[in-house]
Design an enzyme around this catalytic site. Structure first.
Site, PDB file in Angstrom:
ATOM      1  NE  ARG A 107      -2.722  -1.699   3.334  1.00  0.00           N
ATOM      2  CZ  ARG A 107      -3.315  -1.595   4.450  1.00  0.00           C
ATOM      3  NH1 ARG A 107      -4.467  -0.745   4.654  1.00  0.00           N
ATOM      4  NH2 ARG A 107      -3.020  -2.353   5.467  1.00  0.00           N
TER       5      ARG A 107
ATOM      6  CD  GLU B  20      -9.515  -9.044  14.545  1.00  0.00           C
ATOM      7  OE1 GLU B  20      -9.261  -7.858  14.054  1.00  0.00           O
ATOM      8  OE2 GLU B  20      -8.752  -9.287  15.647  1.00  0.00           O
TER       9      GLU B  20
ATOM     10  N   GLY C 226       1.350 -14.308   7.833  1.00  0.00           N
ATOM     11  CA  GLY C 226       0.844 -13.998   9.066  1.00  0.00           C
ATOM     12  C   GLY C 226       1.766 -13.708  10.251  1.00  0.00           C
TER      13      GLY C 226
ATOM     14  CE  LYS D  13      34.571  21.472  -3.609  1.00  0.00           C
ATOM     15  NZ  LYS D  13      36.018  20.559  -3.971  1.00  0.00           N
TER      16      LYS D  13
ATOM     17  N   GLY E 261      -9.669  -4.605  16.208  1.00  0.00           N
ATOM     18  CA  GLY E 261      -9.979  -5.699  17.134  1.00  0.00           C
ATOM     19  C   GLY E 261     -10.337  -5.206  18.606  1.00  0.00           C
TER      20      GLY E 261
END
Length: 458
Positions: free
Chosen positions: A16, A155, A78, A351, A140
Site C-alpha cells: 500500500r 475482530e 501471518g 566547499k 479488534g
C-alpha cells in the site's frame, strides 16, 4: 527481574506504500521506521533481539547492523508465522518476550517498559498493549471480564453490536511468557479465509489453558499508529515532529513556529538557541547555545558552536565554530571547517575548505579546496579556481591576507602571510608574504572609438 527478549516484525513489503522502498525502511523524521522501533527496544534492558525479515531482507540488515539477530520469513503467512521464525533463537529461553511491529515508529520506550512491568506484576502469560480511540471501526476490540482481565479479542467483523461499542482496541504489540509463546504458536491454525497464522490466536490458546491474559492501556493512541500507506506516514511524521519540537522547547530552545520547523530525531540543540520558521535540521547535527538559526535554513550533519547566526542558508557535513555569522543565501558544502568569529556573507559558497578565525568572505565568492588562514579578507566576487577539468587543486591563503574584489586564485597557488592581491587580478603564481600582487592587463582607452564604430555601422 525476568530476562527480556524482543521480536521485531519487519518482513512485509508494504504494497500500500506503492514504493520501491520496503515499508519499514521509509523514514520518519530522518530515521527508518524500523530503526525507531529498534532504538526504543534497545533502551529498555533487552537481553536479545530478533528482527524477522523478508522483503528487502539485506537492506533491513544493512540498516540495523549487528544490534539484532535476524530470522528470515521467506513466505509471509501471518504474524504468528512471523514470530515462529524466531523459534530456533528464543524457544528454550526463560523470560518475557515483547512482540512489536517494525512499522510502529511512534511507540515510546517508556510505554514498552510499563508494558513489561504490568506483565510481571500481573504474573500473566500474555499482555496486550491496548488503547482507547473515539472511532474503533476496523480494530479488534478488547473484551474484559469483571476482574479487568482479557476475556477475548474480537475482530470488528465478528463483533456483536454491544462489542462494537467497546472503544478499547488491540494495538498489535504484546508481551508473552517466552516459553508459553512458542508452545502456543505450535497450536495456531491457518483455518481462516486468508489461510494465515495470526498472533491474536495465541491469546485464545492461552485463555483456553486457563492462563492469565491481561491488557495494559496506553493513554496515547497516537503512539500505536501503524504506518501502512503514505497518508499514515505523513501523520507519523507530523506526530513525531511535534514530539521532537516539544522536547527541544522544554529543554530551553525557542522555536518560534513549531508547525513550520522540521527537526530530525538525532539533532541536539543547546539552550537559548532560537530556531526561526522554515528551518530544517537533519542527521546528527549538533547546535550550541545562544545561536540563531533561520529562517529558511537547512543544516544536515553539522557541528555548530555557540552564539552563531545562520540565516537563509544551507550547510552540510561541516564544522562551524562559535560567533560565526553565515548568510543570507550562503552555501556551506561538505568537508568544510569554519573557525570562530568568521563571516560568510550572502551568495558565498564554501566547499572542502578550512576557514581561519576572524576571516571574512562577505559576498559573491566561491572558496573551494582551500586553506584560508586567520583574519583574511576575501573581497566580493573572488574565487579559488580549483578545477582544470580533470583534477582539483589546493589554494592556500595565509594569515592576514587581503584579497581584492573579483580576484581569481588559480590553484595550486599560495598567497603568503600579510600579502595584498589587487582587485581584478588573476593570480597564477605564488605571492610572497607582505607583497602586493597585481595581475591584470594594462588599461587602454581608445578615444572616440564608439563614434567611429557607430559611423561604420550606418
Amino acid at each position: 527481574m525476568s530476562k527480556r527478549y524482543a521480536v521485531i516484525l519487519a518482513a512485509g513489503q508494504g504494497t500500500r506504500m506503492k514504493s520501491k522502498l520496503y515499508k519499514v525502511l521509509h523514514p520518519v523524521c530522518g530515521k527508518a521506521m524500523v530503526q525507531h522501533v529498534v532504538d526504543h527496544v534497545k533502551s529498555i534492558n533487552i537481553q536479545e533481539m530478533v528482527t524477522v525479515i523478508g522483503h528487502g531482507a539485506d537492506l533491513v540488515k544493512a540498516q540495523l547492523g549487528d544490534v539484532s539477530h535476524y530470522a528470515l520469513q521467506e513466505e509471509q503467512l501471518g504474524t504468528a508465522h512471523a514470530v515462529m521464525q524466531a523459534q530456533s533463537l528464543l524457544e528454550n529461553k526463560d523470560g518475557i518476550t515483547i512482540v512489536v511491529c517494525g512499522d510502529t515508529p511512534l511507540i515510546k520506550a517508556e510505554t514498552m517498559e510499563l508494558l513489561f512491568t504490568h506483565h510481571e506484576e500481573m504474573a500473566a502469560k500474555a499482555t496486550i498493549l491496548t488503547a482507547k480511540i473515539d472511532d474503533p471501526t476496523g480494530y479488534g476490540r478488547i473484551v474484559r471480564n469483571e476482574k479487568g482481565l482479557v476475556e477475548k479479542i474480537v475482530e470488528h467483523k465478528d463483533a456483536t453490536e454491544a462489542e462494537r461499542e467497546i472503544n478499547e482496541i488491540n494495538t498489535g504489540t504484546y508481551c508473552f511468557d517466552n516459553a508459553a509463546l512458542f508452545q502456543a504458536l505450535k497450536r495456531v491454525s491457518n483455518d481462516n479465509v486468508q489461510g494465515e497464522y495470526y498472533l491474536p490466536d495465541v491469546v485464545e490458546i492461552l485463555k483456553s489453558q486457563g492462563e492469565v491474559v491481561t491488557a495494559f492501556q496506553t493513554s496515547d493512541f497516537e503512539e500505536t499508529l501503524g504506518v501502512n500507506d503514505r497518508v499514515a506516514l505523513a501523520e507519523a511524521e507530523r506526530i513525531m515532529r511535534s514530539r521532537i519540537n516539544e522536547n527541544h522547547m522544554r529543554n530551553g530552545v525557542t522555536i518560534l513556529d513549531p508547525m513550520n520547523t522540521y527537526i530530525e530525531s538525532d539533532v541536539v540543540i543547546g539552550q537559548d538557541t532560537i530556531i526561526l520558521p522554515g528551518t530544517v535540521l537533519k542527521g546528527s547535527t549538533v547546535i550550541g547555545t545562544d545561536c540563531q538559526i533561520g529562517p529558511n535554513t537547512e543544516i544536515d550533519t553539522c557541528q555548530v558552536g555557540n552564539e552563531t547566526v545562520i540565516r537563509q542558508s544551507a550547510a552540510y557535513n561541516s564544522t562551524i565554530g562559535s560567533q560565526v555569522n553565515i548568510g543570507p543565501f550562503a552555501h556551506i558544502r561538505p568537508d568544510s571547517s569554519i573557525s570562530d568569529e568568521v563571516k560568510i556573507g550572502n551568495f558565498v559558497e564554501i566547499k572542502k575548505a578550512v576557514f581561519g578565525k576572524g576571516s571574512k568572505a562577505s559576498h559573491l565568492s566561491y572558496i573551494g579546496d582551500a586553506e584560508v588562514g586567520n583574519n583574511v579578507n576575501i573581497g566580493c566576487g573572488s574565487i579559488t579556481v580549483n578545477y582544470d577539468g580533470k583534477n582539483k587543486y589546493l589554494t592556500k591563503i595565509e594569515d592576514e591576507v587581503f584579497i581584492g574584489c573579483n580576484s581569481n586564485l588559480v590553484a595550486p597557488v599560495t598567497v603568503g602571510k600579510g600579502a595584498y592581491v589587487a582587485a581584478g587580478s588573476t593570480i597564477t603564481k605564488d605571492v610572497p608574504s607582505n607583497a602586493l600582487s597585481i595581475a591584470r592587463s594594462q588599461q587602454v582607452n581608445k578615444e572616440n572609438y564608439v563614434n567611429k564604430l557607430n559611423l561604420k555601422n550606418k
